[in-house]
Scaffold this active site. Sequence first.
Site, PDB file in Angstrom:
ATOM      1  N   MET A  86      58.457 -67.770  23.096  1.00  0.00           N
ATOM      2  CA  MET A  86      58.582 -69.240  22.898  1.00  0.00           C
ATOM      3  C   MET A  86      59.685 -70.066  23.102  1.00  0.00           C
ATOM      4  SD  MET A  86      55.634 -70.225  20.188  1.00  0.00           S
ATOM      5  CE  MET A  86      54.059 -70.272  20.629  1.00  0.00           C
ATOM      6  N   GLY A 118      55.495 -78.066  15.244  1.00  0.00           N
ATOM      7  CA  GLY A 118      55.274 -76.805  15.150  1.00  0.00           C
ATOM      8  C   GLY A 118      55.784 -76.241  13.797  1.00  0.00           C
ATOM      9  N   GLN A 164      55.231 -65.455  16.958  1.00  0.00           N
ATOM     10  CA  GLN A 164      56.648 -65.786  16.737  1.00  0.00           C
ATOM     11  C   GLN A 164      56.528 -66.691  15.765  1.00  0.00           C
ATOM     12  OE1 GLN A 164      59.104 -65.763  20.692  1.00  0.00           O
ATOM     13  NE2 GLN A 164      56.805 -66.205  21.178  1.00  0.00           N
ATOM     14  N   ARG A 165      55.766 -67.687  15.357  1.00  0.00           N
ATOM     15  CA  ARG A 165      55.740 -68.851  14.383  1.00  0.00           C
ATOM     16  C   ARG A 165      55.356 -68.146  13.173  1.00  0.00           C
ATOM     17  NH1 ARG A 165      53.758 -73.722  17.611  1.00  0.00           N
ATOM     18  NH2 ARG A 165      52.285 -74.064  15.893  1.00  0.00           N
ATOM     19  N   ARG A 187      50.780 -82.383  14.810  1.00  0.00           N
ATOM     20  CA  ARG A 187      51.329 -83.244  15.604  1.00  0.00           C
ATOM     21  C   ARG A 187      50.321 -84.441  15.529  1.00  0.00           C
ATOM     22  NH1 ARG A 187      52.493 -78.411  18.347  1.00  0.00           N
ATOM     23  NH2 ARG A 187      54.791 -78.159  18.544  1.00  0.00           N
ATOM     24  N   THR A 196      62.420 -75.903  13.077  1.00  0.00           N
ATOM     25  CA  THR A 196      61.657 -75.341  14.340  1.00  0.00           C
ATOM     26  C   THR A 196      62.146 -74.108  14.663  1.00  0.00           C
ATOM     27  OG1 THR A 196      61.441 -75.982  16.681  1.00  0.00           O
ATOM     28  CG2 THR A 196      63.266 -76.981  15.795  1.00  0.00           C
ATOM     29  N   ASP A 205      66.608 -76.044  18.843  1.00  0.00           N
ATOM     30  CA  ASP A 205      67.024 -76.742  19.897  1.00  0.00           C
ATOM     31  C   ASP A 205      67.668 -78.104  19.397  1.00  0.00           C
ATOM     32  OD1 ASP A 205      64.567 -77.722  19.254  1.00  0.00           O
ATOM     33  OD2 ASP A 205      63.827 -78.001  21.287  1.00  0.00           O
ATOM     34  N   ARG A 262      59.604 -73.917  23.868  1.00  0.00           N
ATOM     35  CA  ARG A 262      59.238 -75.019  24.723  1.00  0.00           C
ATOM     36  C   ARG A 262      60.149 -75.143  25.965  1.00  0.00           C
ATOM     37  NH1 ARG A 262      57.069 -80.298  21.568  1.00  0.00           N
ATOM     38  NH2 ARG A 262      58.999 -80.014  20.271  1.00  0.00           N
ATOM     39  N   ALA A 286      62.435 -76.126  -2.266  1.00  0.00           N
ATOM     40  CA  ALA A 286      63.517 -76.843  -2.769  1.00  0.00           C
ATOM     41  C   ALA A 286      63.538 -78.164  -2.823  1.00  0.00           C
ATOM     42  CB  ALA A 286      64.633 -76.230  -1.497  1.00  0.00           C
ATOM     43  N   ASP A 312      63.230 -82.201  16.833  1.00  0.00           N
ATOM     44  CA  ASP A 312      63.617 -83.616  17.533  1.00  0.00           C
ATOM     45  C   ASP A 312      62.288 -84.622  17.319  1.00  0.00           C
ATOM     46  OD1 ASP A 312      62.592 -82.269  19.750  1.00  0.00           O
ATOM     47  OD2 ASP A 312      64.037 -82.343  20.563  1.00  0.00           O
ATOM     48  N   ALA A 365      67.870 -56.485  27.107  1.00  0.00           N
ATOM     49  CA  ALA A 365      67.037 -57.030  28.220  1.00  0.00           C
ATOM     50  C   ALA A 365      67.962 -56.657  29.467  1.00  0.00           C
ATOM     51  CB  ALA A 365      66.540 -58.268  28.049  1.00  0.00           C
ATOM     52  N   GLU A 366      67.379 -56.460  30.396  1.00  0.00           N
ATOM     53  CA  GLU A 366      68.277 -56.391  31.915  1.00  0.00           C
ATOM     54  C   GLU A 366      68.632 -57.792  32.319  1.00  0.00           C
ATOM     55  OE1 GLU A 366      66.454 -53.916  31.147  1.00  0.00           O
ATOM     56  OE2 GLU A 366      67.266 -52.115  32.105  1.00  0.00           O
ATOM     57  N   ARG A 390      58.015 -47.986  33.287  1.00  0.00           N
ATOM     58  CA  ARG A 390      57.458 -49.296  33.560  1.00  0.00           C
ATOM     59  C   ARG A 390      58.616 -50.219  33.388  1.00  0.00           C
ATOM     60  NH1 ARG A 390      51.508 -48.949  30.877  1.00  0.00           N
ATOM     61  NH2 ARG A 390      50.543 -48.112  32.691  1.00  0.00           N
ATOM     62  N   ASP A 449      62.593 -73.410  17.550  1.00  0.00           N
ATOM     63  CA  ASP A 449      63.102 -73.340  18.808  1.00  0.00           C
ATOM     64  C   ASP A 449      64.713 -73.516  18.773  1.00  0.00           C
ATOM     65  OD1 ASP A 449      60.611 -73.397  20.001  1.00  0.00           O
ATOM     66  OD2 ASP A 449      60.423 -75.637  20.209  1.00  0.00           O
TER      67      ASP A 449
HETATM   68  P1  ADP Z   1      58.927 -81.303  16.827  1.00  0.00           P
HETATM   69  O1  ADP Z   1      59.259 -82.271  15.704  1.00  0.00           O
HETATM   70  O2  ADP Z   1      59.003 -79.863  16.567  1.00  0.00           O
HETATM   71  O3  ADP Z   1      60.114 -81.452  18.051  1.00  0.00           O
HETATM   72  P2  ADP Z   1      57.059 -82.520  18.405  1.00  0.00           P
HETATM   73  O4  ADP Z   1      57.783 -83.096  19.624  1.00  0.00           O
HETATM   74  O5  ADP Z   1      55.535 -82.235  18.753  1.00  0.00           O
HETATM   75  O6  ADP Z   1      57.634 -81.797  17.713  1.00  0.00           O
HETATM   76  O7  ADP Z   1      56.797 -83.909  17.313  1.00  0.00           O
HETATM   77  C1  ADP Z   1      56.032 -83.856  16.142  1.00  0.00           C
HETATM   78  C2  ADP Z   1      55.551 -85.344  15.914  1.00  0.00           C
HETATM   79  O8  ADP Z   1      56.528 -86.158  15.723  1.00  0.00           O
HETATM   80  C3  ADP Z   1      54.819 -85.881  17.167  1.00  0.00           C
HETATM   81  O9  ADP Z   1      53.496 -85.343  17.093  1.00  0.00           O
HETATM   82  C4  ADP Z   1      54.585 -87.496  16.649  1.00  0.00           C
HETATM   83  O10 ADP Z   1      53.817 -87.582  15.369  1.00  0.00           O
HETATM   84  C5  ADP Z   1      56.067 -87.685  16.172  1.00  0.00           C
HETATM   85  N1  ADP Z   1      56.877 -87.863  17.163  1.00  0.00           N
HETATM   86  C6  ADP Z   1      57.086 -87.279  18.174  1.00  0.00           C
HETATM   87  N2  ADP Z   1      57.903 -88.067  19.439  1.00  0.00           N
HETATM   88  C7  ADP Z   1      57.762 -89.236  18.802  1.00  0.00           C
HETATM   89  C8  ADP Z   1      58.180 -90.553  19.358  1.00  0.00           C
HETATM   90  N3  ADP Z   1      59.087 -90.626  20.409  1.00  0.00           N
HETATM   91  N4  ADP Z   1      58.022 -91.762  18.454  1.00  0.00           N
HETATM   92  C9  ADP Z   1      57.387 -91.507  17.347  1.00  0.00           C
HETATM   93  N5  ADP Z   1      56.970 -90.215  17.001  1.00  0.00           N
HETATM   94  C10 ADP Z   1      57.290 -89.230  17.787  1.00  0.00           C
HETATM   95  O1  F6P Z   2      58.088 -76.146  18.825  1.00  0.00           O
HETATM   96  C1  F6P Z   2      57.741 -74.722  18.455  1.00  0.00           C
HETATM   97  C2  F6P Z   2      56.786 -74.297  19.463  1.00  0.00           C
HETATM   98  O2  F6P Z   2      56.308 -73.131  18.983  1.00  0.00           O
HETATM   99  C3  F6P Z   2      57.348 -73.908  20.883  1.00  0.00           C
HETATM  100  O3  F6P Z   2      58.042 -73.040  21.046  1.00  0.00           O
HETATM  101  C4  F6P Z   2      56.123 -74.017  21.640  1.00  0.00           C
HETATM  102  O4  F6P Z   2      56.460 -74.466  22.982  1.00  0.00           O
HETATM  103  C5  F6P Z   2      55.252 -74.993  20.856  1.00  0.00           C
HETATM  104  O5  F6P Z   2      55.622 -74.970  19.544  1.00  0.00           O
HETATM  105  C6  F6P Z   2      53.724 -74.558  21.056  1.00  0.00           C
HETATM  106  O6  F6P Z   2      52.814 -75.912  20.386  1.00  0.00           O
HETATM  107  P1  F6P Z   2      51.466 -75.334  20.020  1.00  0.00           P
HETATM  108  O7  F6P Z   2      51.586 -75.068  18.433  1.00  0.00           O
HETATM  109  O8  F6P Z   2      51.037 -76.968  20.296  1.00  0.00           O
HETATM  110  O9  F6P Z   2      51.098 -74.365  20.688  1.00  0.00           O
END
Ligand code: ADP
Ligand code: F6P
Length: 330
Positions: A178, A19, A262-263, A80, A134, A138, A180, A30, A111, A195-196, A171, A136
């Site tokens: 977001m 994303g 948010q993106r 992706r 990202t 994470d 994931r 850079a 990741d 937030a509560e 209310r 996220d």
């Molecule tokens: P992020 O990099 O933000 O975690 P994704 O999980 O959607 O986003 O992964 C982005 C891209 O990285 C995927 O669409 C794919 O091209 C590649 N990718 C993800 N997982 C794998 C995997 N297990 N092996 C090879 N490529 C991967």
């Molecule tokens: O990883 C970034 C993110 O925005 C997540 O927070 C969310 O779950 C996902 O991507 C949404 O992906 P898409 O762009 O496929 O809607």
Amino acid sequence: MAKFDGSKIKTIGVYASGGDAPGMNAAIRAVVRTGILRNLKVVGIVQGYAGFLEKDFLDMDLRSVANIIQRGGSILKAGRCPEFVKPEVRKQAINNIRERGIDGLICIGGDGSFTGANLLWQEHQMPIVGVPGTIDNDIFGTELTIGFDTAVNTALDAIDRIRDTAASHDRLFIIEVMGRDSGFIAVAAGLAGGAEDIFIPEHPFQIERTIEHIKRGISRGKNSSILVTAEGVKPGRAYDLAESIRKHSGFLAKVCILGHIQRGGKPSAVDRLIASRMSVAAVDQLINGVCDVMVGIKGEDLVFLELPQCLKQKKHVNRNMIELAQILSN
Ligand code: ADP
Ligand code: F6P
């Protein structure tokens, strides 16, 4: 950390994957400018791994990244490429990259993108350095990922606005952010937004306790409430929560799913700073013959962690922040 002969690097490729995230443009800028200042050629690869397969390559120069530091999104697009999980697809991708003369890569992504990058090094000895991008947040091995700070501030701005109308109408609102399968945005925006309660996938909750908390607030004269939930893999989780609250208490909650706003938007100072610093360091790692590594940030300092380590370990949300939100919203 993997080592190779960095003096052989003449042309580097840079791509954004997964994303998009605010600050990716600052990172691309850079990488391009550092690469050129170090006498390398820099090629932009469009739309992440899909661009590898489609040979969607752009020659980058100093001016090609002018006036982008303040822009959200990614001038190289992002995205992706599900078929990249197949070894034969990665082989084709590497052939295309090598044919274009690229001998090192900078991957800006999360990741999933780093998993692909790590495989390109393991299977084809293509040197790659990762820059965490990202919203996220994470990724293990870095306190911050590019885009997180901006996304949190965007969510926070929305929460503040919703609070105005929630208070005017007495209310209960459930705001979904977001993340994931992780709750970093929810916890940060929830605590900062007053937030509560905050619901995240990593932490079990009992809706009855939340309802009791809301009822205690009402008995003390509170007339509006904000709950923040992470999407938890599947957007729409907020509607399930609202239904559960209605069933258990009769309270009717309004739902607001913030989604992709948010993106987008212009990156915060924090995101521009970390994107710029991490990306310069990433290019220098390649030149110094270090790869299969991610550049992260810890406090004020840049840190480096092997990609397999980043991928193996899970970064944990600070759950105390949820309790803190509950206490402070009393
Ligand atoms: P992020 O990099 O933000 O975690 P994704 O999980 O959607 O986003 O992964 C982005 C891209 O990285 C995927 O669409 C794919 O091209 C590649 N990718 C993800 N997982 C794998 C995997 N297990 N092996 C090879 N490529 C991967
Ligand atoms: O990883 C970034 C993110 O925005 C997540 O927070 C969310 O779950 C996902 O991507 C949404 O992906 P898409 O762009 O496929 O809607």
